[in-house]
Design a protein around this motif. Structure first.
Motif, PDB file in Angstrom:
ATOM      1  N   PRO A  44       0.811  -1.230   0.000  1.00 15.49           N
ATOM      2  CA  PRO A  44       0.000   0.000   0.000  1.00 15.49           C
ATOM      3  C   PRO A  44       0.837   1.268   0.000  1.00 15.49           C
ATOM      4  O   PRO A  44       0.332   2.335  -0.366  1.00 15.49           O
ATOM      5  N   ALA A  45       2.112   1.172   0.411  1.00 21.50           N
ATOM      6  CA  ALA A  45       2.973   2.351   0.448  1.00 21.50           C
ATOM      7  C   ALA A  45       3.711   2.581  -0.867  1.00 21.50           C
ATOM      8  O   ALA A  45       4.325   3.631  -1.053  1.00 21.50           O
ATOM      9  N   ALA A  46       3.665   1.605  -1.782  1.00 17.11           N
ATOM     10  CA  ALA A  46       4.406   1.724  -3.038  1.00 17.11           C
ATOM     11  C   ALA A  46       3.776   2.773  -3.944  1.00 17.11           C
ATOM     12  O   ALA A  46       2.547   2.912  -3.994  1.00 17.11           O
ATOM     13  N   PRO A  47       4.592   3.524  -4.688  1.00 19.04           N
ATOM     14  CA  PRO A  47       4.039   4.493  -5.636  1.00 19.04           C
ATOM     15  C   PRO A  47       3.217   3.787  -6.712  1.00 19.04           C
ATOM     16  O   PRO A  47       3.433   2.612  -6.999  1.00 19.04           O
ATOM     17  N   GLY A  48       2.285   4.515  -7.283  1.00 24.45           N
ATOM     18  CA  GLY A  48       1.481   3.946  -8.347  1.00 24.45           C
ATOM     19  C   GLY A  48       0.000   4.129  -8.096  1.00 24.45           C
ATOM     20  O   GLY A  48      -0.415   4.752  -7.108  1.00 24.45           O
ATOM     21  N   PRO A  49      -0.841   3.575  -8.974  1.00 27.75           N
ATOM     22  CA  PRO A  49      -2.302   3.720  -8.820  1.00 27.75           C
ATOM     23  C   PRO A  49      -2.784   3.205  -7.459  1.00 27.75           C
ATOM     24  O   PRO A  49      -2.415   2.115  -7.027  1.00 27.75           O
ATOM     25  N   GLY A  50      -3.586   3.991  -6.798  1.00 33.39           N
ATOM     26  CA  GLY A  50      -4.158   3.581  -5.522  1.00 33.39           C
ATOM     27  C   GLY A  50      -3.198   3.631  -4.348  1.00 33.39           C
ATOM     28  O   GLY A  50      -3.553   3.202  -3.247  1.00 33.39           O
ATOM     29  N   SER A  51      -1.993   4.166  -4.540  1.00 33.64           N
ATOM     30  CA  SER A  51      -1.010   4.188  -3.451  1.00 33.64           C
ATOM     31  C   SER A  51      -1.541   4.946  -2.235  1.00 33.64           C
ATOM     32  O   SER A  51      -2.139   6.013  -2.355  1.00 33.64           O
ATOM     33  N   LEU A  52      -1.303   4.376  -1.063  1.00 39.45           N
ATOM     34  CA  LEU A  52      -1.700   5.016   0.196  1.00 39.45           C
ATOM     35  C   LEU A  52      -0.509   5.671   0.892  1.00 39.45           C
ATOM     36  O   LEU A  52      -0.678   6.345   1.911  1.00 39.45           O
ATOM     37  N   GLY A  53       0.698   5.442   0.367  1.00 39.76           N
ATOM     38  CA  GLY A  53       1.880   6.015   0.984  1.00 39.76           C
ATOM     39  C   GLY A  53       1.994   5.630   2.451  1.00 39.76           C
ATOM     40  O   GLY A  53       1.753   4.488   2.821  1.00 39.76           O
ATOM     41  N   ARG A  54       2.329   6.599   3.278  1.00 40.80           N
ATOM     42  CA  ARG A  54       2.380   6.355   4.729  1.00 40.80           C
ATOM     43  C   ARG A  54       1.091   6.780   5.409  1.00 40.80           C
ATOM     44  O   ARG A  54       1.036   6.948   6.625  1.00 40.80           O
ATOM     45  N   ASP A  55       0.038   6.913   4.617  1.00 40.69           N
ATOM     46  CA  ASP A  55      -1.250   7.354   5.167  1.00 40.69           C
ATOM     47  C   ASP A  55      -2.206   6.189   5.374  1.00 40.69           C
ATOM     48  O   ASP A  55      -3.318   6.390   5.844  1.00 40.69           O
ATOM     49  N   GLY A  56      -1.792   4.956   5.034  1.00 42.95           N
ATOM     50  CA  GLY A  56      -2.698   3.821   5.151  1.00 42.95           C
ATOM     51  C   GLY A  56      -3.160   3.569   6.572  1.00 42.95           C
ATOM     52  O   GLY A  56      -4.366   3.587   6.873  1.00 42.95           O
ATOM     53  N   GLY A  57      -2.208   3.351   7.488  1.00 47.38           N
ATOM     54  CA  GLY A  57      -2.556   3.098   8.879  1.00 47.38           C
ATOM     55  C   GLY A  57      -3.233   4.280   9.543  1.00 47.38           C
ATOM     56  O   GLY A  57      -4.311   4.141  10.133  1.00 47.38           O
ATOM     57  N   PRO A  58      -2.625   5.470   9.478  1.00 46.71           N
ATOM     58  CA  PRO A  58      -3.303   6.642  10.060  1.00 46.71           C
ATOM     59  C   PRO A  58      -4.677   6.884   9.460  1.00 46.71           C
ATOM     60  O   PRO A  58      -5.614   7.277  10.163  1.00 46.71           O
ATOM     61  N   GLY A  59      -4.836   6.623   8.147  1.00 41.38           N
ATOM     62  CA  GLY A  59      -6.146   6.800   7.517  1.00 41.38           C
ATOM     63  C   GLY A  59      -7.169   5.826   8.058  1.00 41.38           C
ATOM     64  O   GLY A  59      -8.328   6.194   8.299  1.00 41.38           O
ATOM     65  N   ALA A  60      -6.746   4.571   8.258  1.00 39.35           N
ATOM     66  CA  ALA A  60      -7.652   3.571   8.834  1.00 39.35           C
ATOM     67  C   ALA A  60      -8.047   3.958  10.252  1.00 39.35           C
ATOM     68  O   ALA A  60      -9.205   3.782  10.654  1.00 39.35           O
ATOM     69  N   SER A  61      -7.101   4.501  11.019  1.00 41.13           N
ATOM     70  CA  SER A  61      -7.408   4.933  12.388  1.00 41.13           C
ATOM     71  C   SER A  61      -8.424   6.064  12.395  1.00 41.13           C
ATOM     72  O   SER A  61      -9.347   6.080  13.217  1.00 41.13           O
ATOM     73  N   LEU A  62      -8.264   7.011  11.484  1.00 42.79           N
ATOM     74  CA  LEU A  62      -9.208   8.124  11.409  1.00 42.79           C
ATOM     75  C   LEU A  62     -10.593   7.648  10.984  1.00 42.79           C
ATOM     76  O   LEU A  62     -11.606   8.149  11.472  1.00 42.79           O
ATOM     77  N   TRP A  63     -10.648   6.685  10.067  1.00 43.53           N
ATOM     78  CA  TRP A  63     -11.938   6.145   9.638  1.00 43.53           C
ATOM     79  C   TRP A  63     -12.635   5.425  10.792  1.00 43.53           C
ATOM     80  O   TRP A  63     -13.854   5.514  10.973  1.00 43.53           O
ATOM     81  N   ALA A  64     -11.862   4.717  11.626  1.00 40.59           N
ATOM     82  CA  ALA A  64     -12.453   3.994  12.755  1.00 40.59           C
ATOM     83  C   ALA A  64     -12.890   4.930  13.877  1.00 40.59           C
ATOM     84  O   ALA A  64     -13.836   4.616  14.612  1.00 40.59           O
ATOM     85  N   LEU A  65     -12.233   6.081  14.003  1.00 35.63           N
ATOM     86  CA  LEU A  65     -12.466   6.970  15.145  1.00 35.63           C
ATOM     87  C   LEU A  65     -13.928   7.336  15.352  1.00 35.63           C
ATOM     88  O   LEU A  65     -14.461   7.147  16.454  1.00 35.63           O
ATOM     89  N   PRO A  66     -14.635   7.864  14.353  1.00 35.22           N
ATOM     90  CA  PRO A  66     -16.028   8.246  14.623  1.00 35.22           C
ATOM     91  C   PRO A  66     -16.942   7.069  14.881  1.00 35.22           C
ATOM     92  O   PRO A  66     -18.008   7.232  15.489  1.00 35.22           O
ATOM     93  N   GLN A  67     -16.551   5.867  14.442  1.00 35.54           N
ATOM     94  CA  GLN A  67     -17.360   4.684  14.723  1.00 35.54           C
ATOM     95  C   GLN A  67     -17.222   4.250  16.181  1.00 35.54           C
ATOM     96  O   GLN A  67     -18.146   3.687  16.769  1.00 35.54           O
ATOM     97  N   LEU A  68     -16.064   4.510  16.765  1.00 33.76           N
ATOM     98  CA  LEU A  68     -15.795   4.095  18.140  1.00 33.76           C
ATOM     99  C   LEU A  68     -15.879   5.237  19.143  1.00 33.76           C
ATOM    100  O   LEU A  68     -15.934   5.001  20.351  1.00 33.76           O
ATOM    101  N   ALA A  69     -15.878   6.474  18.642  1.00 36.32           N
ATOM    102  CA  ALA A  69     -15.824   7.632  19.535  1.00 36.32           C
ATOM    103  C   ALA A  69     -16.891   7.631  20.628  1.00 36.32           C
ATOM    104  O   ALA A  69     -16.602   8.005  21.774  1.00 36.32           O
ATOM    105  N   PRO A  70     -18.143   7.215  20.348  1.00 34.36           N
ATOM    106  CA  PRO A  70     -19.156   7.261  21.402  1.00 34.36           C
ATOM    107  C   PRO A  70     -18.856   6.380  22.610  1.00 34.36           C
ATOM    108  O   PRO A  70     -19.395   6.620  23.694  1.00 34.36           O
ATOM    109  N   ILE A  71     -18.001   5.366  22.452  1.00 32.49           N
ATOM    110  CA  ILE A  71     -17.684   4.493  23.593  1.00 32.49           C
ATOM    111  C   ILE A  71     -16.218   4.590  23.998  1.00 32.49           C
ATOM    112  O   ILE A  71     -15.760   3.843  24.863  1.00 32.49           O
TER     113      ILE A  71
END
Length: 486
Positions: free
Chosen positions: A198-225
């Motif tokens: 996921p960090a490799a350059p090219g189509p769909g690359s997430l760079g170093r944002d894959g893990g932090p991006g997943a954490s941010l996506w999970a945050l509002p789902q878990l924030a209430p608890i």
């Protein structure tokens, strides 16, 4: 995340009758809204999680009691639960004959389906639902197909982070444990299943944002608890515990991971379609499976492991280093090598006992039945919601000696092996198997294996380390300040 598939359902031994005295379940829910709000404030601010449970156990002289669980008003329609906080009553939560698990993965509320492309993903499904059977079997198949990839990809990913830790420390900085865990945990999982970096350059690359991006996506789902964000109390209450955060806030992060999976996980998605699963359904589930369940669990677990080992002292680190060095004969951590590390295995189980990556479990009664704790029996009525906090359950003094002490060798030897069945973190006992008929984590075996591999990789490379911890709760950050190379 497991590979073996026994077909018989796991059913807890909960009696319909009991010889223990029948007691009314103590506790109450208070006045509408006010009672739930009071319990929520106790839980997050006035008492904190541990004291919240312990104070009520002491007050009612019972490990079974009624209480409101967060988030309560106004996100959750009904916050009323029956707590089961001991080793005898807790297994009812896994009894698929008496209880169901529909839409209670996050407890008394459920995030909007817009977070997952409009699909109820597998963790929110009950084993009685046909989609659950198809999706979970597909998870097993994907894991079995890619099983040989996990250890090599993990070695590659953590090695990349170790190089960065060493470089930072050599330059007078600190090695960011919390930040790098987000990188290697995300990268090895997606490399193993999607067969692309996921960090490799090219189509769909997430760079170093894959893990932090997943954490941010999970945050509002878990924030209430999830409390302890580091924000002021009033801000956290209003922003996270009173209203649901909309998925639009993290849509870009989700879409990026979704696009990566759609582009590169073609083998797994083809397998899903061959099993009768709609491709978009499979994409949403694979994103959740990798980017929420697995990644989220490792993101919590790995820092806890290094923190607990440091708390036990340098002598334990040196013993682990010697054990790993003796078991790894060719410089590569293998499954066979891991089986020859009994101290390491025990340490990992002790971390699971203290801080399971998923501390909460819920189940809704399908019918009326009787449960027992160590002293009494209790009547459960149909549709009542039961709840267990696993760290309290795994500190049951009736089962564990010195339950509040971190004992690295607790699970070693014949007597220690007998205690493994009392370790709960995966929606079932550690000695049971995950199947399509239960709700035990599909990747249960993989999680334990990778936790052991993490410790092995650390002590294959280092004799010991020094760790600093900043903040507390969900806001805590860990840093290496010293790493002694082997």
């Amino acid at each position: 995340m497991a590979s073996s598939l026994p077909i018989s359902p796991v059913t807890a031994a909960v009696p319909s009758k009991s010889n223990l005295p029948l007691r009314n379940i103590p506790g109450d829910y208070g006045l509408p809204l006010i009672g739930a709000l009071k319990d929520r404030l106790d839980y997050f601010w006035l008492q904190g999680e541990e004291k919240f449970y312990q104070s009520r156990i002491e007050k009612y002289q019972s490990t079974v009691f009624r209480v409101n669980m967060p988030p309560g008003p106004t996100i959750a329609k009904d916050s009323r639960v029956i707590c089961v906080l001991d080793q005898k009553s807790f297994p009812i939560l896994f009894d698929v004959e008496k209880c169901e698990k529909k839409d209670i993965f996050t407890g008394t509320y459920m995030p909007d389906l817009s977070f997952t492309s409009g699909y109820r993903v597998c963790p929110y499904l009950d084993p009685s639902e046909d989609r659950h059977t198809k999706l979970k079997q597909w998870c097993f198949d994907v894991l079995a197909k890619n099983g040989r990839n996990f250890l090599p990809e993990f070695h590659k990913a953590i090695d990349e982070s170790m190089v960065l830790w060493e470089k930072d420390i050599a330059g007078g900085k600190r090695g960011d444990v919390s930040g790098e865990v987000k990188q290697f945990a995300f990268n090895f999982l997606f490399r193993a299943i999607c067969h692309h970096d996921p960090a490799a350059p090219g189509p769909g690359s997430l760079g170093r944002d894959g893990g932090p991006g997943a954490s941010l996506w999970a945050l509002p789902q878990l924030a209430p608890i999830a409390g302890q964000t580091g924000l002021p109390h009033v801000v956290e209450e209003l922003a996270f515990h009173t209203v649901s955060l909309p998925s639009i806030l993290v849509k870009g992060k989700y879409d990026a991971i979704h696009n990566f999976v759609k582009t590169y996980a073609t083998e797994a998605l083809d397998m899903a379609e061959a099993s009768g699963i709609e491709r978009n359904d499979a994409i949403a589930n694979l994103v959740f499976f990798l980017g929420f369940n697995a990644y989220g669990g490792f993101n919590i677990l790995f820092p806890e492991v290094v923190a607990f080992i440091q708390s036990a002292g340098k002598d334990l680190m040196h013993e682990l280093h010697e054990e790993v060095k003796g078991a790894v004969t060719d410089g590569t951590v293998t499954l066979q090598a891991l089986e020859n590390m009994p101290l390491l295995k025990s340490v990992v189980y002790e971390v699971f006992r203290f801080k399971p990556p998923v501390p909460y479990q819920y189940a809704r009664a399908k019918t009326d039945f009787i449960i027992e704790n160590h002293e009494n029996s209790f009547q459960i009525k149909k549709n009542e919601l039961l709840y267990g906090f696993q760290p309290i359950v795994m500190h049951d003094p009736k089962v564990f000696d010195n339950p509040d002490e971190f004992v690295p060798r607790r699970f070693m030897g014949p007597e220690g092996q007998k205690l493994i069945k009392y370790v709960f973190w995966s929606n079932g006992p550690e000695t049971e198997k995950s199947t399509v008929h239960n709700k035990q984590c599909a990747g249960k075996d993989l999680v334990v294996t990778m936790a052991r591999a993490f410790v092995a990789e650390m002590f294959l490379r280092y004799k010991d380390y020094t760790l600093e911890i900043e903040g507390a709760g969900n806001a805590a950050k860990l840093f290496f300040t010293a790493l002694t190379k082997a």
